[in-house]
Design a protein around this motif. Structure first.
Motif, PDB file in Angstrom:
ATOM      1  N   SER A 162       0.834  -1.206   0.000  1.00 42.02           N
ATOM      2  CA  SER A 162       0.000   0.000   0.000  1.00 42.02           C
ATOM      3  C   SER A 162       0.869   1.256   0.000  1.00 42.02           C
ATOM      4  O   SER A 162       0.561   2.233  -0.701  1.00 42.02           O
ATOM      5  N   TYR A 165       2.209   1.647  -3.474  1.00 37.95           N
ATOM      6  CA  TYR A 165       1.183   2.152  -4.390  1.00 37.95           C
ATOM      7  C   TYR A 165       1.022   3.664  -4.254  1.00 37.95           C
ATOM      8  O   TYR A 165       0.978   4.391  -5.253  1.00 37.95           O
ATOM      9  N   GLU A 168       3.921   5.437  -5.820  1.00 41.80           N
ATOM     10  CA  GLU A 168       3.859   5.421  -7.282  1.00 41.80           C
ATOM     11  C   GLU A 168       2.827   6.393  -7.819  1.00 41.80           C
ATOM     12  O   GLU A 168       3.006   6.985  -8.883  1.00 41.80           O
ATOM     13  N   GLN A 169       1.731   6.577  -7.067  1.00 42.04           N
ATOM     14  CA  GLN A 169       0.677   7.494  -7.494  1.00 42.04           C
ATOM     15  C   GLN A 169       0.935   8.928  -7.023  1.00 42.04           C
ATOM     16  O   GLN A 169       0.109   9.813  -7.255  1.00 42.04           O
ATOM     17  N   ALA A 221      -5.659  -1.938  -7.239  1.00 43.53           N
ATOM     18  CA  ALA A 221      -4.363  -2.626  -7.155  1.00 43.53           C
ATOM     19  C   ALA A 221      -4.594  -4.070  -6.715  1.00 43.53           C
ATOM     20  O   ALA A 221      -4.159  -4.501  -5.656  1.00 43.53           O
TER      21      ALA A 221
END
Length: 263
Positions: A162, A165, A168-169, A221
């Motif tokens: 998490s 993620y 990355e975002q 995801a």
């Protein structure tokens, strides 16, 4: 199950398909308290204080020019006179205009004329500030998916999928040592939402009692859960067969409900 882990381990057949999910404060704990929190914010209170000082300044100016020739309305002690002028400035700004007090001098009437027009702008600005504070507060809690996370305070657990993620975002995150701590941060208002694996959010949420969160149904995801074994393990075949037997049984859903609860 990830490609990186598959390079080091052998996995059985997946027994659970899930993904990341978002936990937000429960709606029944928001509502009025959320609106009151927005109105008690430092920015809003500063605006109110500034408006009060402006009313005091205008009232004091009017009192200085009216106190001698209009002692009946603005006379008495300085506290009484300024208090009456403050009242006049407030009712004039809000266009209420009770008519109980009015300037009689030329300078006083000029001040009143300017303040009448300025009051229209002040009321409009103050109304806009209240509306903005309430709207922003409500919008910050209206989280329906990952697209709503940018700009919010998002909690997660360090060194997890998490956290990767969110990185990355390019979503700003506050990393906590474990999931219960991250979830309590949301319940306490230190964060707007928590992002983590959905089943673990559901499981830990049951432990929060009255402070439990709302876990959004939609996942993202996507992830697969399976048993990891040493590469080339002879147990992979038997375990894979057992996983299929259990997950195809009628008791599987009841078992998940017992641990994860009903969403």
């Amino acid at each position: 199950m990830t490609a990186e882990r598959e390079a080091e381990f052998d996995f059985t057949h997946p027994f659970y398909q899930t993904g990341l999910a978002i936990g937000v404060p429960r709606e029944d704990s928001a509502g009025i308290l959320r609106s009151l929190g927005a109105l008690l914010s430092w920015q809003f209170l500063s605006l109110v204080a500034g408006l009060g000082l402006l009313l005091l300044a205008v009232g004091s100016l009017l009192w200085l020019v009216e106190r001698r020739r209009n002692a009946e309305q603005f006379g008495g002690s300085p506290a009484q006179g300024i208090g009456a002028s403050f009242w006049w400035a407030a009712v004039t700004m809000t266009t209420v205009g009770y008519g109980d007090k009015a300037p009689v001098t030329l300078a006083g009437r000029l001040i009143a004329l300017v303040w009448m027009f300025a009051g229209l702008i002040m009321v409009a600005s103050f109304t806009a500030a209240i509306t903005s504070a309430l709207t922003v507060s409500n919008l910050q809690r209206q989280i329906n998916g990952p697209r709503d996370l940018p700009g919010l305070r998002v909690a997660t657990v360090a060194d997890t999928a998490s956290a990767q993620y969110l990185t990355e975002q390019r979503i700003e995150q506050a990393r906590y040592p474990d999931l219960p701590t991250a979830m309590r941060a949301v319940a306490d208002g230190a964060a707007d939402a928590v992002v983590y694996d959905q089943p673990l959010l559901q499981y830990r949420n049951r432990e929060l009692g009255e402070r439990r969160l709302d876990i959004l149904r939609n996942t993202f995801a996507e992830q697969l859960y399976a048993f990891a074994l040493p590469a080339g393990s002879e147990l992979r075949g038997p375990l894979a067969q057992e996983v299929l037997r259990v997950t195809e049984s009628a008791e599987w859903q009841s078992l998940m409900d017992a641990y994860l609860g009903h969403r």
